[in-house]
Scaffold this motif. Structure first.
Motif, PDB file in Angstrom:
ATOM      1  N   SER A  59       0.847  -1.198   0.000  1.00 47.84           N
ATOM      2  CA  SER A  59       0.000   0.000   0.000  1.00 47.84           C
ATOM      3  C   SER A  59       0.878   1.241   0.000  1.00 47.84           C
ATOM      4  CB  SER A  59      -0.909   0.033   1.240  1.00 47.84           C
ATOM      5  OG  SER A  59      -0.139   0.298   2.399  1.00 47.84           O
ATOM      6  N   GLY A  60       0.249   2.380  -0.232  1.00 50.61           N
ATOM      7  CA  GLY A  60       0.970   3.650  -0.167  1.00 50.61           C
ATOM      8  C   GLY A  60       1.405   3.976   1.251  1.00 50.61           C
ATOM      9  N   THR A  61       0.646   3.494   2.222  1.00 54.26           N
ATOM     10  CA  THR A  61       1.019   3.723   3.620  1.00 54.26           C
ATOM     11  C   THR A  61       2.284   2.941   3.951  1.00 54.26           C
ATOM     12  OG1 THR A  61      -1.327   3.955   4.136  1.00 54.26           O
ATOM     13  CG2 THR A  61       0.168   3.634   5.992  1.00 54.26           C
ATOM     14  N   LEU A  64       5.443   4.386   2.656  1.00 52.25           N
ATOM     15  CA  LEU A  64       6.014   5.458   3.488  1.00 52.25           C
ATOM     16  C   LEU A  64       6.721   4.884   4.716  1.00 52.25           C
ATOM     17  CD1 LEU A  64       2.990   7.929   3.399  1.00 52.25           C
ATOM     18  CD2 LEU A  64       5.290   8.460   2.572  1.00 52.25           C
ATOM     19  N   THR A  85      -3.131  17.052   4.500  1.00 53.58           N
ATOM     20  CA  THR A  85      -2.839  15.886   3.660  1.00 53.58           C
ATOM     21  C   THR A  85      -3.683  14.736   4.158  1.00 53.58           C
ATOM     22  OG1 THR A  85      -1.080  14.322   2.972  1.00 53.58           O
ATOM     23  CG2 THR A  85      -0.866  15.288   5.148  1.00 53.58           C
ATOM     24  N   PHE A  86      -3.580  13.591   3.486  1.00 56.40           N
ATOM     25  CA  PHE A  86      -4.247  12.377   3.950  1.00 56.40           C
ATOM     26  C   PHE A  86      -3.503  11.846   5.177  1.00 56.40           C
ATOM     27  CE2 PHE A  86      -4.988   7.688   3.445  1.00 56.40           C
ATOM     28  CZ  PHE A  86      -6.343   7.724   3.720  1.00 56.40           C
ATOM     29  N   ALA A  88      -2.377   9.134   6.244  1.00 52.09           N
ATOM     30  CA  ALA A  88      -1.274   8.177   6.139  1.00 52.09           C
ATOM     31  C   ALA A  88       0.090   8.862   6.162  1.00 52.09           C
ATOM     32  CB  ALA A  88      -1.419   7.356   4.858  1.00 52.09           C
ATOM     33  N   THR A  89       0.181  10.076   5.619  1.00 50.98           N
ATOM     34  CA  THR A  89       1.460  10.796   5.577  1.00 50.98           C
ATOM     35  C   THR A  89       2.054  10.925   6.974  1.00 50.98           C
ATOM     36  OG1 THR A  89       0.617  12.137   3.733  1.00 50.98           O
ATOM     37  CG2 THR A  89       2.594  12.939   4.839  1.00 50.98           C
ATOM     38  N   VAL A 138       4.585  16.269   0.318  1.00 50.96           N
ATOM     39  CA  VAL A 138       3.427  15.628  -0.322  1.00 50.96           C
ATOM     40  C   VAL A 138       3.107  16.357  -1.626  1.00 50.96           C
ATOM     41  CG1 VAL A 138       0.962  15.106  -0.067  1.00 50.96           C
ATOM     42  CG2 VAL A 138       2.491  14.912   1.912  1.00 50.96           C
ATOM     43  N   ASP A 164       6.052  11.999  -0.952  1.00 57.09           N
ATOM     44  CA  ASP A 164       4.804  11.213  -0.875  1.00 57.09           C
ATOM     45  C   ASP A 164       3.974  11.583  -2.094  1.00 57.09           C
ATOM     46  OD1 ASP A 164       2.323  10.136  -0.472  1.00 57.09           O
ATOM     47  OD2 ASP A 164       2.058  10.884   1.578  1.00 57.09           O
ATOM     48  N   ALA A 166       1.622   9.772  -3.583  1.00 55.93           N
ATOM     49  CA  ALA A 166       0.427   8.916  -3.722  1.00 55.93           C
ATOM     50  C   ALA A 166      -0.610   9.568  -4.634  1.00 55.93           C
ATOM     51  CB  ALA A 166      -0.183   8.635  -2.352  1.00 55.93           C
ATOM     52  N   SER A 188       0.901   5.253  -4.115  1.00 55.29           N
ATOM     53  CA  SER A 188      -0.187   4.339  -3.772  1.00 55.29           C
ATOM     54  C   SER A 188      -0.923   3.962  -5.037  1.00 55.29           C
ATOM     55  CB  SER A 188      -1.153   5.040  -2.819  1.00 55.29           C
ATOM     56  OG  SER A 188      -2.417   4.382  -2.806  1.00 55.29           O
ATOM     57  N   PHE A 190      -4.035   2.620  -4.733  1.00 62.74           N
ATOM     58  CA  PHE A 190      -5.458   2.588  -4.364  1.00 62.74           C
ATOM     59  C   PHE A 190      -6.268   2.972  -5.611  1.00 62.74           C
ATOM     60  CE2 PHE A 190      -9.214   4.825  -2.670  1.00 62.74           C
ATOM     61  CZ  PHE A 190      -9.718   3.857  -1.819  1.00 62.74           C
ATOM     62  N   LYS A 193      -6.578   6.619  -7.012  1.00 63.89           N
ATOM     63  CA  LYS A 193      -5.405   7.465  -7.283  1.00 63.89           C
ATOM     64  C   LYS A 193      -5.201   7.561  -8.794  1.00 63.89           C
ATOM     65  CE  LYS A 193      -4.458   7.194  -2.817  1.00 63.89           C
ATOM     66  NZ  LYS A 193      -4.292   8.206  -1.796  1.00 63.89           N
ATOM     67  N   GLY A 201      -2.213  -1.366  -3.178  1.00 62.20           N
ATOM     68  CA  GLY A 201      -0.842  -1.568  -3.636  1.00 62.20           C
ATOM     69  C   GLY A 201      -0.077  -0.276  -3.468  1.00 62.20           C
ATOM     70  N   TYR A 329      -9.201  18.385   2.667  1.00 59.95           N
ATOM     71  CA  TYR A 329      -9.567  17.571   3.799  1.00 59.95           C
ATOM     72  C   TYR A 329     -10.240  18.469   4.809  1.00 59.95           C
ATOM     73  CZ  TYR A 329      -6.673  14.120   1.577  1.00 59.95           C
ATOM     74  OH  TYR A 329      -6.173  13.247   0.661  1.00 59.95           O
TER      75      TYR A 329
HETATM   76  C1  LIG Z   1      -3.708   7.632  -0.484  1.00 61.52           C
HETATM   77  C2  LIG Z   1      -2.573   8.308   0.185  1.00 61.52           C
HETATM   78  C3  LIG Z   1      -1.638   7.592   0.975  1.00 61.52           C
HETATM   79  C4  LIG Z   1      -1.837   6.163   1.375  1.00 61.52           C
HETATM   80  O1  LIG Z   1      -2.001   5.240   0.374  1.00 61.52           O
HETATM   81  P1  LIG Z   1      -2.742   3.839   0.652  1.00 61.52           P
HETATM   82  O2  LIG Z   1      -2.395   3.036  -0.548  1.00 61.52           O
HETATM   83  O3  LIG Z   1      -4.200   4.117   0.782  1.00 61.52           O
HETATM   84  O4  LIG Z   1      -2.169   3.248   1.894  1.00 61.52           O
HETATM   85  C5  LIG Z   1      -0.551   8.278   1.474  1.00 61.52           C
HETATM   86  N1  LIG Z   1      -0.373   9.590   1.248  1.00 61.52           N
HETATM   87  C6  LIG Z   1      -1.252  10.310   0.523  1.00 61.52           C
HETATM   88  C7  LIG Z   1      -0.977  11.766   0.294  1.00 61.52           C
HETATM   89  C8  LIG Z   1      -2.374   9.705  -0.019  1.00 61.52           C
HETATM   90  O5  LIG Z   1      -3.250  10.431  -0.737  1.00 61.52           O
END
Ligand SMILES: *Cc1c(COP(=O)(O)O)cnc(C)c1O
Length: 387
Positions: A59-61, A64, A85-86, A88-89, A138, A164, A166, A188, A190, A193, A201, A329
């Motif tokens: 995943s994108g998480t 990171l 930001t989202f 996960a960052t 980001v 980042d 994503a 990411s 997802f 995206k 992934g 957000y």
């Molecule tokens: C979506 C996103 C992520 C995380 O990606 P995942 O694949 O959902 O874990 C991280 N950083 C940013 C800025 C994102 O938009």
């Protein structure tokens, strides 16, 4: 016809039978994990993103988290990142025991403000409680952060730099991908995206072979990799030699097969997204605040995010016209209860103001001019009526 916020079905129809054949091929092959498509996709992504080394992951998480683990960033360490930001960052810092330090963004691009970044690093140094280790920039809504300025600060203070990307994978600044300036780029896949698969992934792109080797190890439970094995002999299969504590973050073969197909049209989709963005900018100028891209930057337009003072009114008006919108957000991360104890040196007034004013419009490569004109007309009608 209803206007979709993101139209993944139009893309699926364009990709057609070869996409479905690629998935079926994996199912029939039996190589569900680490099948040949995974390595083929890593090579193709590296070629696209000007990256010598690519690690696909879960995943994108996790993309990171893995470099933070590789650099042994943990308790007592500070990693600087935006709050707008989202989640996960910022989430990956507590996940490895480190502290996020939240930095404000620029009001026009919504990306990390280099001057505030440097001030935050100096504030953390002066407080003496945390050791600055890294920066996560980001590429919010798809456009590149100010990498020349941010990487100069990273170098000056000896910090690692993660892009980042994503939301921004495929974006460029002065013709370069963010990895030109960053130690690693993460992304990411997802589905929503700009480059998404049909599940979860992610990927970590880097320029350093030793770092890549470490990431390969961390991705699969700290397994012994090339640099661990070189010059040694083993009584047992080194596959089951665990050299460090890692995780399980493999990308499955079906997703790699899907991404190999999607990558073939990605460049064209980025062009189409920019046509949509230009049409919005022309149609909405003077009605709402339209996004500004950094000079020399090319956005991949994960979102088309406007600002207006009566956001709730406009959202309701568009909803009544069956036009979907989203707010990315509504709460900056540092305002979320679980992140409220982390440092925010100097405060984040721009992030807080943006969270109250932004809203995103339908954006995808297959948005027709007709549909876009309906959206622009609906916004125009609302603004003219309500000022
Ligand atoms: C979506 C996103 C992520 C995380 O990606 P995942 O694949 O959902 O874990 C991280 N950083 C940013 C800025 C994102 O938009």
């Amino acid at each position: 016809m209803a206007i979709p916020f993101i139209d993944l079905q139009a893309q699926r129809q364009r990709l057609g039978q070869p996409l479905e054949d690629a998935i079926l091929h994996v199912i029939r092959s039996g190589a569900y994990i680490m099948g040949p498509e995974v390595a083929a996709f890593e090579r193709a992504l590296g070629a696209f993103g000007q990256a010598p080394f690519v690690l696909s992951c879960g995943s994108g998480t996790e993309a990171l988290q893995l470099p933070l683990m590789a650099w042994n960033i943990g308790p007592g360490d500070a990693v600087f990142c935006p709050s707008f930001t989202f989640a996960a960052t910022a989430e990956v810092m507590p996940l490895v025991g480190a502290s996020p330090v939240f930095v404000d963004v620029l009001p026009d691009t919504c990306n990390l403000d280099p001057a505030k970044l440097e001030a935050a690093i100096q504030a953390v140094q002066a407080a003496g409680e945390l050791t600055p280790r890294a920066i996560i920039a980001v590429d919010l809504f798809g456009q590149p952060a100010d990498y020349p300025a941010i990487s100069a600060i990273a170098q000056k203070y000896g910090l690692k730099l993660i892009a980042d990307s994503a939301q921004g994978f495929g974006c460029t600044l002065n013709g370069h991908h963010p990895l030109h300036w960053a130690d690693v780029t993460t992304t990411s896949f997802f589905p929503a995206k700009p480059l998404g698969c049909y599940g979860d992934g992610g990927a970590v792109l880097c320029k350093d072979e030793r770092l890549h080797d470490l990431l390969v190890s961390l991705r699969v439970h700290g397994q012994a990799v090339k640099s661990d094995i070189a010059g040694r002999t083993f009584d047992h299969d080194p596959k089951y030699l665990n050299m460090r504590v890692g995780m399980n973050s493999r990308m499955d073969t079906v997703q790699a097969a899907v991404l190999l197909q999607k990558l073939t049209i990605f460049e064209d989709e980025i062009r189409a997204r920019n046509v949509v963005a230009d049409r919005y900018a022309a149609g909405l100028a003077g009605l709402v605040k339209v996004p500004r891209v950094i000079d020399g930057g090319v956005s991949v337009w994960a979102q088309y995010t406007i600002e207006t003072h009566d956001r709730d009114g406009l959202i309701a008006h568009l909803k009544a016209a069956e036009i979907p919108t989203a707010v990315y957000y509504p709460i900056p991360i540092h305002k979320q209860e679980v992140y409220s104890r982390y440092p925010t040196p100097g405060g984040l007034p721009v992030s807080e103001a943006l969270a109250e004013r932004v809203m995103s419009l339908p954006m995808h490569p297959y948005l027709s001019a007709d549909m876009q004109d309906q959206i622009i007309a609906a916004i125009g009608a609302f603004i003219r009526r309500n000022g």
